[in-house]
Design an enzyme around this catalytic site. Structure first.
Site, PDB file in Angstrom:
ATOM      1  CE  LYS A   1      38.189  36.837  44.381  1.00  0.00           C
ATOM      2  NZ  LYS A   1      38.085  38.258  44.859  1.00  0.00           N
TER       3      LYS A   1
HETATM    4  C1  LIG Z   1      39.193  39.082  44.326  1.00  0.00           C
HETATM    5  C2  LIG Z   1      38.947  40.435  44.038  1.00  0.00           C
HETATM    6  C3  LIG Z   1      39.718  41.377  43.413  1.00  0.00           C
HETATM    7  C4  LIG Z   1      41.113  40.766  42.761  1.00  0.00           C
HETATM    8  O1  LIG Z   1      40.640  39.958  41.583  1.00  0.00           O
HETATM    9  P1  LIG Z   1      42.157  38.905  40.991  1.00  0.00           P
HETATM   10  O2  LIG Z   1      41.328  38.020  40.148  1.00  0.00           O
HETATM   11  O3  LIG Z   1      42.197  38.190  42.461  1.00  0.00           O
HETATM   12  O4  LIG Z   1      43.004  39.828  40.480  1.00  0.00           O
HETATM   13  C5  LIG Z   1      39.435  42.608  43.445  1.00  0.00           C
HETATM   14  N1  LIG Z   1      38.380  43.148  43.746  1.00  0.00           N
HETATM   15  C6  LIG Z   1      37.441  42.500  44.444  1.00  0.00           C
HETATM   16  C7  LIG Z   1      36.504  43.030  45.246  1.00  0.00           C
HETATM   17  C8  LIG Z   1      37.799  41.273  44.764  1.00  0.00           C
HETATM   18  O5  LIG Z   1      36.916  40.445  45.622  1.00  0.00           O
END
Ligand SMILES: *Cc1c(COP(=O)(O)O)cnc(C)c1O
Length: 496
Positions: free
Chosen positions: A112
């Site tokens: 993120k």
């Molecule tokens: C948020 C997250 C996901 C999922 O991603 P999305 O965009 O919500 O599908 C997968 N792995 C990790 C480590 C995350 O932080």
């Protein structure tokens, strides 16, 4: 002419990119989508010569057309700098027949950061462009990683405040510690007595509460969202798929126009939707492989055409994917409904009233770009152990879900030749206990930080700065509230 955006529930009103970024969510509860997906009209030979920042500009400038070159480049330069512990920003690692795209080299060691390091700058630039006088209040529900990444992105950014809600018993100890030790006078972290979906619903309700909006406006504040529903989060994520493809091309792994597969460990459907946008820009992607954990609502959706959230919510070792309502899926539903706002709206209303909706056969036929599958907790752990034993490479639990699903995909489809990128969404150091337990259950006796040091030793990787930082950090946030108290908590923090 500017590329305009409209809501998935009302296409009569058009917004520029900066207006859509500023609003986050449309007033009607829909999500902003571009009127068309722009073409990636840059030759692969050119892309292969670009670094991450240049690639990000090539992609984002096609979407955010009302930003000047200077504005957008300033945002990109502030985002993708030495906050990332590798020059490449998003390196590719070749292990056991797949290419792991490491998206976790930012300040909070999860993917993120890729979007949340740029969103504050896009948002502030958007506010300036639209003559906004109010301070921006970021309201976020998190299943773990968004929270810290948003806090890190917004901490002490002038003209902003950030309030993060997380499920008190639904995130890893390290995730919680990362959030509650956040510095910055404009940051506020709250644990709720409920799960992630309740946190997310509570936040959505505040966004749609016009009385609250008026109260805030009178006090000089307005809400915006840092959740993956903001197009200022979604579009920056398109860039790393283009970057990864161009690296494979540059390194002679793939020929010009050769199609690749992309595997994405999925929760809110943001990351995989970015890959879908990359494909629709013209990037040669064959299959978009959607990997779920035991909360397999998306797998069921891809196999049956019915999205049904009426089921038990399971806490797994990949908590950032413990989600029953994948918000970003609405953008795909809208698209496969032929950009039909009424059709989309009806399904989203059914999701609220009945907890489920069914797409038509015509819509289902358009999902052939996707393959969905899921893994059990045991399979996830086995995948971490096997990959470590075979290659020495250690992946986190979320990435392991993707890796395990990729194996199932190969078995199911016999497509073993297509070069494949696996989105590696978190550093193993973020989920150390689950990762180390998977490698050897004996490790369970060690403390969290002993495990960190052991992981560093057996994996031959340095302990990331983000982990060093929380070893001794002081707890600065201890607010816990009931789900229905969320609006009061917000008002109290803002002094409204
Ligand atoms: C948020 C997250 C996901 C999922 O991603 P999305 O965009 O919500 O599908 C997968 N792995 C990790 C480590 C995350 O932080």
């Amino acid at each position: 002419m500017n590329l305009m955006y409209s809501s998935t529930r009302n296409d009569k009103v058009k917004f520029t990119a900066s207006e859509a970024i500023l609003k986050g969510l449309a007033d009607d509860g829909g999500l902003f989508v571009p009127e068309t997906i722009p073409a990636l009209d840059v030759p692969m030979e050119e892309l292969a010569k670009m670094d991450y920042r240049q690639t990000a500009y090539a992609v984002m400038s096609r979407f955010f057309t009302d930003f000047t070159e200077e504005e957008l480049k300033a945002c990109i330069d502030k985002a993708y700098d030495s906050k990332f512990d590798t020059e490449e920003i998003a390196p590719l690692v070749d292990a056991d027949g797949a290419y792991y795209l490491e998206l976790f080299h930012g300040p909070t060691i999860a993917f993120k950061d890729m979007a949340l390091s740029i969103l504050p700058h896009l948002l502030i630039t958007s506010a300036r462009k639209n003559n906004v006088k109010n301070d921006i209040v970021i309201l976020t529900a998190t299943s773990g990683d968004t929270g810290k990444a948003a806090l890190a992105g917004f901490a002490d950014v002038e003209g902003t405040k950030i309030i993060v809600f997380y499920p008190k018993n639904g995130v890893s100890p390290i995730q919680e510690k990362q959030m509650v030790t956040q510095k910055g006078a404009n940051t506020f972290v709250v644990g709720i007595k409920g799960n992630f979906d309740q946190a997310q619903t509570g936040v959505k309700q505040m966004f749609n509460d016009s009385a609250l909006e008026a109260e805030l406006d009178a006090a000089g504040y307005q809400f915006s969202s840092a959740n993956s529903i903001n197009i200022g989060r979604l579009i920056p994520q398109v860039a790393y798929y283009v970057y990864a493809y161009s690296r494979l091309y540059k390194n002679g792994v793939i020929a010009k126009d050769e199609k690749i597969n992309v595997v994405v460990p999925t929760g809110n459907f943001g990351n995989i939707l970015a890959a879908f946008y990359a494909k629709n820009m013209g990037l040669p992607i064959a299959k978009l492989i959607c990997a779920s954990n035991e909360n397999k609502v998306l797998f069921d959706f891809f196999s049956t055409g019915t999205y049904d959230k009426n089921r038990e919510f399971i806490l797994t070792s990949s908590p950032s994917m413990d989600i029953l309502i994948s918000s970003n899926l609405e953008r795909l539903i809208y698209r496969i409904a032929g950009n039909d706002v009424e059709k989309n709206k009806k399904m989203m209303e059914e999701l609220v009233t009945e907890g489920k909706y069914e797409i038509t056969d015509e819509m289902k036929a358009q999902l052939s770009d996707f393959y969905g599958n899921y893994t059990s907790e045991a399979e996830t752990a086995e995948t971490i152990r096997n990959l470590y034993e075979d290659s020495g490479y250690i992946i986190d639990t979320h990435t392991a879900v993707a890796s395990a699903v990729y194996k199932k995909y190969k078995k199911d489809t016999c497509d073993t030749d297509t070069k494949t990128i696996i989105a590696s969404t978190a550093s193993p150091f973020k989920f150390t206990r689950s990762v180390m337990d998977a490698i050897n259950p004996e490790y369970d006796k060690m403390t969290d930080f002993e495990l960190v040091d052991e992981l560093s030793k057996i994996g031959n990787v340095a302990v990331p700065q983000a982990i060093e930082d929380i070893r001794s950090a002081e707890i600065l946030h201890d607010t816990v509230c009931e789900v229905d108290e969320m609006p009061q908590v917000v008002k109290k923090f803002l002094g409204v």
